[in-house]
Motif scaffolding. Structure first.
Motif, mmCIF file in Angstrom:
data_model
loop_
_atom_site.group_PDB
_atom_site.id
_atom_site.type_symbol
_atom_site.label_atom_id
_atom_site.label_comp_id
_atom_site.label_asym_id
_atom_site.label_seq_id
_atom_site.Cartn_x
_atom_site.Cartn_y
_atom_site.Cartn_z
ATOM 1 N N GLN A 85 38.682 47.925 38.288
ATOM 2 C CA GLN A 85 37.728 47.881 39.692
ATOM 3 C C GLN A 85 37.386 49.299 39.807
ATOM 4 O O GLN A 85 36.050 49.410 40.225
ATOM 5 C CB GLN A 85 38.688 47.312 40.768
ATOM 6 N N GLN B 284 42.192 36.245 42.019
ATOM 7 C CA GLN B 284 41.300 37.338 42.105
ATOM 8 C C GLN B 284 39.833 36.810 42.238
ATOM 9 O O GLN B 284 39.346 35.816 41.778
ATOM 10 C CB GLN B 284 41.118 38.077 40.848
ATOM 11 N N GLY B 285 38.993 38.047 43.323
ATOM 12 C CA GLY B 285 37.751 37.537 43.592
ATOM 13 C C GLY B 285 36.939 38.465 42.826
ATOM 14 O O GLY B 285 35.516 38.180 42.687
ATOM 15 N N ASP B 286 37.387 39.419 42.482
ATOM 16 C CA ASP B 286 36.425 40.811 41.434
ATOM 17 C C ASP B 286 36.624 40.329 40.120
ATOM 18 O O ASP B 286 37.661 40.190 39.684
ATOM 19 C CB ASP B 286 37.084 41.854 42.000
ATOM 20 N N ARG C 173 38.541 42.929 38.015
ATOM 21 C CA ARG C 173 40.069 42.727 38.311
ATOM 22 C C ARG C 173 40.747 41.581 37.643
ATOM 23 O O ARG C 173 41.541 41.397 36.939
ATOM 24 C CB ARG C 173 40.398 42.689 39.800
ATOM 25 N N ASN D 288 30.459 47.043 41.389
ATOM 26 C CA ASN D 288 31.489 45.841 41.093
ATOM 27 C C ASN D 288 30.702 44.460 41.303
ATOM 28 O O ASN D 288 30.349 44.405 42.386
ATOM 29 C CB ASN D 288 32.727 46.005 41.890
ATOM 30 N N ARG E 206 31.492 40.518 42.301
ATOM 31 C CA ARG E 206 32.434 39.606 42.295
ATOM 32 C C ARG E 206 31.887 38.192 41.711
ATOM 33 O O ARG E 206 30.846 38.146 41.691
ATOM 34 C CB ARG E 206 32.312 39.262 44.124
ATOM 35 N N GLU F 122 31.697 35.192 43.006
ATOM 36 C CA GLU F 122 30.343 34.522 43.362
ATOM 37 C C GLU F 122 29.136 35.137 43.451
ATOM 38 O O GLU F 122 28.147 34.228 43.548
ATOM 39 C CB GLU F 122 30.630 34.146 45.018
ATOM 40 N N GLN F 123 28.906 36.075 42.984
ATOM 41 C CA GLN F 123 27.662 36.722 42.755
ATOM 42 C C GLN F 123 26.988 36.344 41.144
ATOM 43 O O GLN F 123 25.877 36.675 41.118
ATOM 44 C CB GLN F 123 27.595 38.301 42.722
#
Length: 472
Positions: A227, A285-287, A290, A345, A347, A349-350
């Motif tokens: 990350q 994890q959201g990232d 990661r 970084n 995510r 959802e992006q």
């Protein structure tokens, strides 16, 4: 003419010196630096391929050149070239540091090449340390200095701990065997593997390689470093670094012989914990980096299944899996780098709406993630199938069953990412991604390789088997 056997390493050294001189004497010019790196990395692949059949011994027999080492050097040079291909816009590295970035990349690749050819314990240790210190600095070079420095320090602290443990293991091995060459271990270790001092010494020695591969319990650095590092640096750590770690682990385990039940049992435990911990932690994890970091820990467990089989089929499976990892992980990071082209970084959802913003990138991401999950007919499925079959032949049914359960678990979080790319709608209308023709061609080629190598793996399996045969 023996020095010609050292041509891949010499080329990497000269390329690194070129960027060192540029960083000291020339004004920062990102475009010039990238073009130079791309040309040198492409030439490096050609040099390694030309030397793939080289055989011999160098440096008082402490440096071994054979098909096994040369195949892995070709993979490392290919990994370097692929990473440089996605460095056209180094959003995560300051412009004044671009020459330093490429210098460290070539130095690290040089060290990894030396690692896979090392036969003397000191050469192996020094090569491992040189590659590690190059990566510590690369991680800390990120434009976001706080994130980069924090990640670099964490990486450094875990690394020096693993290094210290490894040094103790090397001392213990030498005191019990009086051997400093892996080729001597082949003769000495099989008859002494029942002794606790030898097994402990070997395991402590392997801790440095476990750190490189991100095997439990030397995995703690992975999510934070992934990350905190620049996206391209993370991609390099996830690909080339892991390929070299698989190679040296294969060398050491093969040198220990087929004998010790203690060593196998410990490797089984480490494999199970790595697979399970990596997959379960990735679910939350959201990232995206990661998530891919925890995925790396899980894949380290799958690789260990092939290695601990201690058979020709198992070693062949591990070599094949190294090739698969290089392709799969790089494919995923290529998409990440293109979407987050400013170096931020990303995510999960992006990724919403990616299938409309860039259909080719969305397809590449989907194929890469399905391959990482082991879905047929991808190269990831074939890699897992080969290592699982090798373990079954040795009677490790429970281990294979746990591995298959972990494959099912991993499918969930890979599908979450694919769902974001194909089914989620962005909160605001986003413009189409501007992807260059070269990147589109590279992404298409990776999709093709992932599928073709999964459907028709014969050539790669024959090459992996020929390389594995050297270890026996």
């Amino acid at each position: 003419m023996k020095w010609m056997l050292f041509s891949p390493e010499l080329f990497c050294l000269l390329a690194a010196l070129w960027f060192l001189i540029q960083s000291m004497l020339a004004r920062p010019n990102p475009r010039r630096a990238h073009r130079s790196a791309l040309a040198l990395a492409a030439l490096g692949v050609a040099v390694c391929l030309a030397a793939v059949k080289s055989e011999g011994l160098l440096f008082s027999n402490g440096y071994r050149l054979d098909l096994f080492s040369q195949v892995f050097k070709a993979l490392l040079s290919l990994g370097l070239f692929l990473i440089v291909c996605i460095c056209g816009k180094l959003g995560g590295i300051k412009e004044r540091n671009h020459d330093d970035f490429y210098f460290l990349l070539f130095v690290c690749t040089l060290a990894l090449m030396m690692l896979v050819s090392g036969d003397h314990l000191l050469i192996i240790y020094l090569a491992l340390e040189l590659s590690s210190y190059s990566l510590y600095i690369l991680v800390a070079l990120r434009t976001d200095e706080d994130a980069g420095l924090e990640a670099g320090i964490k990486y450094f602290l875990v690394g020096i701990f693993a290094s210290a443990v490894m040094l103790f293991g090397l001392a213990l091995l030498y005191s019990t065997t009086q051997a400093t060459y892996l080729s001597e271990f082949v003769r000495v270790l099989p008859g002494t593997m029942d002794g606790p001092a030898v097994v402990i010494g070997l395991l402590l020695t392997m801790s440095g390689f476990f750190f490189k591969l991100a095997v439990f319990p030397f995995h703690f650095w992975v999510p934070d470093v992934y990350q905190g590092a620049a996206n391209q640096v993370t991609a390099y750590i996830a690909t080339a670094s892991k390929v070299a770690a698989i190679a040296i682990l294969l060398r050491v385990v093969a040198a220990s012989g087929p004998g010790s039940a203690y060593l196998v049992q410990i490797l089984v435990v480490l494999s199970i914990i790595s697979m399970t911990l990596g997959n379960l932690a990735a679910i939350t994890q959201g990232d995206l980096k990661r998530l891919l970091g925890y995925s790396t820990i899980a894949h380290a467990g799958y690789v260990l299944i092939g290695i601990l089989s201690m058979s020709r089929a198992g070693y062949c499976g591990a070599v094949f899996y190294a090739v698969a990892l290089l392709v799969m992980k790089f494919s995923a990071f290529l998409v990440l780098v293109q979407v987050a082209d400013d170096g931020r970084n990303l995510r999960i959802e992006q990724l919403a709406g990616l299938h409309r913003r860039s259909p080719i990138l969305a397809l590449g991401l989907m194929v890469a993630l399905f391959s990482l999950a082991g879905i047929p007919p991808t190269v990831g499925f074939t890699g897992k199938f080969v290592v699982f079959v090798a373990a079954m032949e040795k009677g490790y049914f429970t281990l294979v069953l746990i591995g298959m359960i972990n494959v099912v678990i991993s499918l969930y979080y890979y599908l979450v990412v694919i769902k974001a790319a194909y089914l989620l709608e962005p909160r605001a209308e986003l413009p189409k991604l501007r992807v260059g023709t070269a990147i589109k061609l590279l992404n298409t080629a990776l999709i093709g390789v992932t599928l073709v190598a999964g459907i028709f793996p014969r050539y790669l399996l024959e090459l992996a088997d020929a390389a594995a045969r050297v270890l026996l």
